[in-house]
Design a protein around this motif. Structure first.
Motif, PDB file in Angstrom:
ATOM      1  N   ILE A   1       0.833  -1.201   0.000  1.00  0.00           N
ATOM      2  CA  ILE A   1       0.000   0.000   0.000  1.00  0.00           C
ATOM      3  C   ILE A   1       0.869   1.253   0.000  1.00  0.00           C
ATOM      4  O   ILE A   1       0.606   2.216  -0.727  1.00  0.00           O
ATOM      5  N   GLN A   2       1.921   1.246   0.824  1.00  0.00           N
ATOM      6  CA  GLN A   2       2.819   2.388   0.882  1.00  0.00           C
ATOM      7  C   GLN A   2       3.471   2.663  -0.468  1.00  0.00           C
ATOM      8  O   GLN A   2       3.602   3.818  -0.891  1.00  0.00           O
ATOM      9  N   LEU A   3       3.880   1.609  -1.171  1.00  0.00           N
ATOM     10  CA  LEU A   3       4.502   1.778  -2.487  1.00  0.00           C
ATOM     11  C   LEU A   3       3.530   2.416  -3.474  1.00  0.00           C
ATOM     12  O   LEU A   3       3.922   3.296  -4.264  1.00  0.00           O
ATOM     13  N   ARG A   4       2.281   2.021  -3.426  1.00  0.00           N
ATOM     14  CA  ARG A   4       1.296   2.577  -4.351  1.00  0.00           C
ATOM     15  C   ARG A   4       0.923   4.010  -3.981  1.00  0.00           C
ATOM     16  O   ARG A   4       0.692   4.844  -4.857  1.00  0.00           O
ATOM     17  N   MET A   5       0.884   4.316  -2.689  1.00  0.00           N
ATOM     18  CA  MET A   5       0.633   5.702  -2.288  1.00  0.00           C
ATOM     19  C   MET A   5       1.783   6.595  -2.732  1.00  0.00           C
ATOM     20  O   MET A   5       1.570   7.732  -3.157  1.00  0.00           O
ATOM     21  N   GLN A   6       3.005   6.066  -2.641  1.00  0.00           N
ATOM     22  CA  GLN A   6       4.164   6.835  -3.084  1.00  0.00           C
ATOM     23  C   GLN A   6       4.085   7.100  -4.587  1.00  0.00           C
ATOM     24  O   GLN A   6       4.389   8.204  -5.052  1.00  0.00           O
ATOM     25  N   ALA A   7       3.665   6.092  -5.350  1.00  0.00           N
ATOM     26  CA  ALA A   7       3.526   6.262  -6.796  1.00  0.00           C
ATOM     27  C   ALA A   7       2.471   7.316  -7.121  1.00  0.00           C
ATOM     28  O   ALA A   7       2.645   8.127  -8.041  1.00  0.00           O
ATOM     29  N   ALA A   8       1.355   7.319  -6.380  1.00  0.00           N
ATOM     30  CA  ALA A   8       0.315   8.328  -6.597  1.00  0.00           C
ATOM     31  C   ALA A   8       0.806   9.704  -6.174  1.00  0.00           C
ATOM     32  O   ALA A   8       0.534  10.709  -6.847  1.00  0.00           O
ATOM     33  N   ARG A   9       1.549   9.764  -5.064  1.00  0.00           N
ATOM     34  CA  ARG A   9       2.059  11.034  -4.567  1.00  0.00           C
ATOM     35  C   ARG A   9       3.040  11.659  -5.556  1.00  0.00           C
ATOM     36  O   ARG A   9       3.065  12.872  -5.745  1.00  0.00           O
ATOM     37  N   ASP A  10       3.822  10.796  -6.229  1.00  0.00           N
ATOM     38  CA  ASP A  10       4.810  11.271  -7.201  1.00  0.00           C
ATOM     39  C   ASP A  10       4.228  11.423  -8.603  1.00  0.00           C
ATOM     40  O   ASP A  10       4.960  11.732  -9.549  1.00  0.00           O
ATOM     41  N   ARG A  11       2.921  11.128  -8.748  1.00  0.00           N
ATOM     42  CA  ARG A  11       2.228  11.206 -10.040  1.00  0.00           C
ATOM     43  C   ARG A  11       2.772  10.209 -11.062  1.00  0.00           C
ATOM     44  O   ARG A  11       2.598  10.378 -12.266  1.00  0.00           O
ATOM     45  N   ARG A  12       3.453   9.174 -10.602  1.00  0.00           N
ATOM     46  CA  ARG A  12       3.926   8.133 -11.517  1.00  0.00           C
ATOM     47  C   ARG A  12       2.801   7.188 -11.925  1.00  0.00           C
ATOM     48  O   ARG A  12       2.868   6.542 -12.969  1.00  0.00           O
ATOM     49  N   GLN A  13       1.800   7.077 -11.098  1.00  0.00           N
ATOM     50  CA  GLN A  13       0.653   6.212 -11.393  1.00  0.00           C
ATOM     51  C   GLN A  13      -0.559   6.809 -10.690  1.00  0.00           C
ATOM     52  O   GLN A  13      -0.492   7.178  -9.514  1.00  0.00           O
ATOM     53  N   GLN A  14      -1.653   6.900 -11.428  1.00  0.00           N
ATOM     54  CA  GLN A  14      -2.853   7.485 -10.846  1.00  0.00           C
ATOM     55  C   GLN A  14      -4.078   6.598 -10.987  1.00  0.00           C
ATOM     56  O   GLN A  14      -5.165   6.979 -10.551  1.00  0.00           O
ATOM     57  N   PHE A  15      -3.918   5.424 -11.591  1.00  0.00           N
ATOM     58  CA  PHE A  15      -5.011   4.445 -11.679  1.00  0.00           C
ATOM     59  C   PHE A  15      -4.549   3.144 -11.037  1.00  0.00           C
ATOM     60  O   PHE A  15      -3.458   2.649 -11.319  1.00  0.00           O
ATOM     61  N   PHE A  16      -5.388   2.599 -10.156  1.00  0.00           N
ATOM     62  CA  PHE A  16      -5.029   1.391  -9.426  1.00  0.00           C
ATOM     63  C   PHE A  16      -6.226   0.436  -9.405  1.00  0.00           C
ATOM     64  O   PHE A  16      -7.384   0.871  -9.394  1.00  0.00           O
ATOM     65  N   GLU A  17      -5.921  -0.846  -9.392  1.00  0.00           N
ATOM     66  CA  GLU A  17      -6.942  -1.878  -9.217  1.00  0.00           C
ATOM     67  C   GLU A  17      -6.696  -2.554  -7.871  1.00  0.00           C
ATOM     68  O   GLU A  17      -5.654  -3.176  -7.660  1.00  0.00           O
ATOM     69  N   PHE A  18      -7.662  -2.422  -6.975  1.00  0.00           N
ATOM     70  CA  PHE A  18      -7.529  -2.958  -5.627  1.00  0.00           C
ATOM     71  C   PHE A  18      -8.719  -3.847  -5.294  1.00  0.00           C
ATOM     72  O   PHE A  18      -9.725  -3.879  -6.012  1.00  0.00           O
ATOM     73  N   ARG A  19      -8.564  -4.537  -4.170  1.00  0.00           N
ATOM     74  CA  ARG A  19      -9.689  -5.237  -3.547  1.00  0.00           C
ATOM     75  C   ARG A  19      -9.856  -4.635  -2.151  1.00  0.00           C
ATOM     76  O   ARG A  19      -8.918  -4.624  -1.359  1.00  0.00           O
ATOM     77  N   HIS A  20     -11.052  -4.106  -1.872  1.00  0.00           N
ATOM     78  CA  HIS A  20     -11.322  -3.437  -0.615  1.00  0.00           C
ATOM     79  C   HIS A  20     -12.300  -4.252   0.224  1.00  0.00           C
ATOM     80  O   HIS A  20     -13.205  -4.909  -0.311  1.00  0.00           O
ATOM     81  N   ARG A  21     -12.112  -4.183   1.529  1.00  0.00           N
ATOM     82  CA  ARG A  21     -12.943  -4.935   2.481  1.00  0.00           C
ATOM     83  C   ARG A  21     -13.931  -3.985   3.142  1.00  0.00           C
ATOM     84  O   ARG A  21     -13.566  -2.916   3.639  1.00  0.00           O
ATOM     85  N   THR A  22     -15.209  -4.360   3.163  1.00  0.00           N
ATOM     86  CA  THR A  22     -16.234  -3.541   3.797  1.00  0.00           C
ATOM     87  C   THR A  22     -16.378  -3.931   5.269  1.00  0.00           C
ATOM     88  O   THR A  22     -15.785  -4.907   5.737  1.00  0.00           O
ATOM     89  N   ALA A  23     -17.200  -3.165   5.983  1.00  0.00           N
ATOM     90  CA  ALA A  23     -17.426  -3.459   7.404  1.00  0.00           C
ATOM     91  C   ALA A  23     -18.053  -4.824   7.599  1.00  0.00           C
ATOM     92  O   ALA A  23     -17.834  -5.487   8.617  1.00  0.00           O
TER      93      ALA A  23
END
Length: 469
Positions: free
Chosen positions: A196-218
């Motif tokens: 997650i940290q690596l992908r946030m860093q990529a978004a922060r640096d504008r190297r990548q702005q589209f991501f495919e994730f799996r999210h868990r609901t409550a």
């Protein structure tokens, strides 16, 4: 992240110049009394301090629990990492009052000793900030973020803390807004924290702005999401602005399509779709269809006129008439010619479809029954020969079921029907001694060697036995 400090700086101004723009919150306090001496810009935002000149007491800033943990930590090594339990203040801290509405939060803090203005001091670097203040509620922000129906999160890019969320996010994840704003993205993202940290860093640096994730609901449901994330600055602070799109149904649909395509490609029956009319062509065929019609390539078969594949044009006309009348056919027997000219017998199942634009096509399945028809023809010839024989001939399968008794056999037994079960049939056809001979010697020998020859007897009229070999 680790930061080194000089033991003897010329003054607090030199130190402030080095760390004031540091992205992580930093506090400096006296070592003996823990009086707060300095807070960098990130810390002032973090703890919502009114101004540098109004720094509160450390116990007021950190809370009783955090202050006690800090005092204990100062008794240890010169540099160490500690986890402090801090209050997450809901309003700016003012040195004139200690009344705040707080909730417990944790922060990982690096504690280092240094000299500040000639006195022993400690620096507290908040590696994982406990709280980040939410952006101010200006109308533009509210219009773009809170009132927009898209699922949106505002995330602190270093720690992953969810700073703000809109009503759509609360409805999607199943948490209240207050709960969601106290959570970390690692609590909803199924990836390991490091990823997650690596992908946030990529978004922060504008190297990548589209991501495919799996999210868990409550509720524990796992949802497939597309996340569009990038850095934004609100109230002079940088965040990650994330728009979440739920694509679970789409992913499941595509997964089903992949399954259908796998079935389409490997089904042993020919599957096709074709256009209609005298110039009808195949639009789609599976590999089995290529093998069935002996096509060298898919392109060759798609270019072939369908009417040319029928052994007679009349059969093609009859098939078209049935489909036009009933919109479908089931296992209709047909004779086709392969692209190499070989005659094959098939059974076709097809139904008519109509697309939204009015285009009519036929979807169908073709089974090659040439070998099965040949077996049936040979079986019919054999039965004809056996029925013409004057000898008693019967056939029994491996399950000891009588499957055939010829015409002469039925006449000898003076019956048209014989019991299907072999022991019952033997009891009706043979005297007891012959039946025992067949059961105990004949059948085992035939199973082992493929044949058995002996002289037995059949029951004749009025119970008389007749010898037969």
């Amino acid at each position: 992240m680790a930061i080194s400090y000089e033991k003897n700086l010329a003054g607090e101004a030199d130190f402030a110049g080095l760390v004031d723009d540091l992205a992580l919150p930093l506090l400096v306090a006296t070592q003996e009394s823990c009086t707060l001496l300095y807070a960098n810009r990130s810390a002032r935002r973090q703890f919502q301090l009114a101004s540098y000149a109004r720094l509160p007491e450390m116990v007021q800033l950190l809370g009783n629990a955090g202050y006690s943990e800090l005092v204990t930590a100062l008794q240890g090594a010169e540099r160490r990492s500690v986890r402090l339990t801090l209050p997450a203040a809901s309003a700016s801290i003012d040195s004139t009052t200690s009344a705040t509405t707080v909730s417990a939060a944790l922060a990982d803090v690096q504690v280092s000793r240094l000299t500040w203005a000639g006195q022993e001091a400690v620096a507290l670097l908040f590696v994982v900030p406990c709280e980040v203040p939410a952006p101010s509620c200006n109308p533009l922000y509210q219009q773009m973020f809170s009132t927009n129906p898209a699922i949106k999160l505002l995330v602190e890019p270093h720690s992953g803390r969810i700073i703000d969320a809109n009503a759509s996010a609360a409805a999607f994840y199943g948490y209240s807004l207050d709960t969601l704003k106290r959570m970390n993205v690692a609590e909803i993202n199924c990836l390991p924290p490091g990823e997650i940290q690596l992908r946030m860093q990529a978004a922060r640096d504008r190297r990548q702005q589209f991501f495919e994730f799996r999210h868990r609901t409550a509720a524990g449901d796992i949802r497939d999401v597309h996340v569009y994330a990038g850095p934004v600055t609100v109230d002079e602070r940088e965040y990650l602005y994330s728009i979440i799109v739920d694509v679970t149904d789409r992913v499941r649909y595509y997964s089903q399509l992949e399954g259908y395509n796998e079935l389409f490609q490997h089904l042993p029956l020919g599957v096709y779709r074709n256009t209609i009319g005298p110039r009808g062509r195949f639009a789609t065929v599976n590999p089995a269809m290529l093998r069935l019609l002996e096509a060298d390539s898919e392109a060759q078969l798609l270019a072939t006129s369908i009417v040319s594949l029928f052994d007679s044009a009349e059969q093609h006309r009859q098939l078209g008439a049935v489909l036009e009348r009933h919109a479908s056919v089931t296992r209709m027997p047909l004779r086709l010619r392969t692209l190499k000219g070989r005659l094959i017998h098939v059974e076709m199942t097809a139904h008519r479809t109509c697309s939204p634009d009015g285009t009519v096509a036929y979807n169908g399945v073709v089974e090659d029954v040439t070998a099965r028809n040949a077996v049936q023809r040979n079986q019919q010839r054999l039965i004809h020969l056996l029925d013409a024989s004057p000898d008693f001939v019967s056939i029994t399968d491996a399950a000891q079921q009588v499957v055939y008794l010829n015409k002469a056999g039925r006449a000898m037994l003076h019956c048209q029907d014989v019991p299907l079960h072999l022991p019952d049939a033997l009891a009706q056809a043979h005297p007891a001694w012959a039946r025992r001979l067949i059961e105990q010697e004949g059948i085992p020998h035939a199973l082992k060697h493929g044949h058995w020859y002996a002289e037995t007897a059949l029951n004749g009229p009025e119970g008389k036995s007749r010898c037969r070999s």
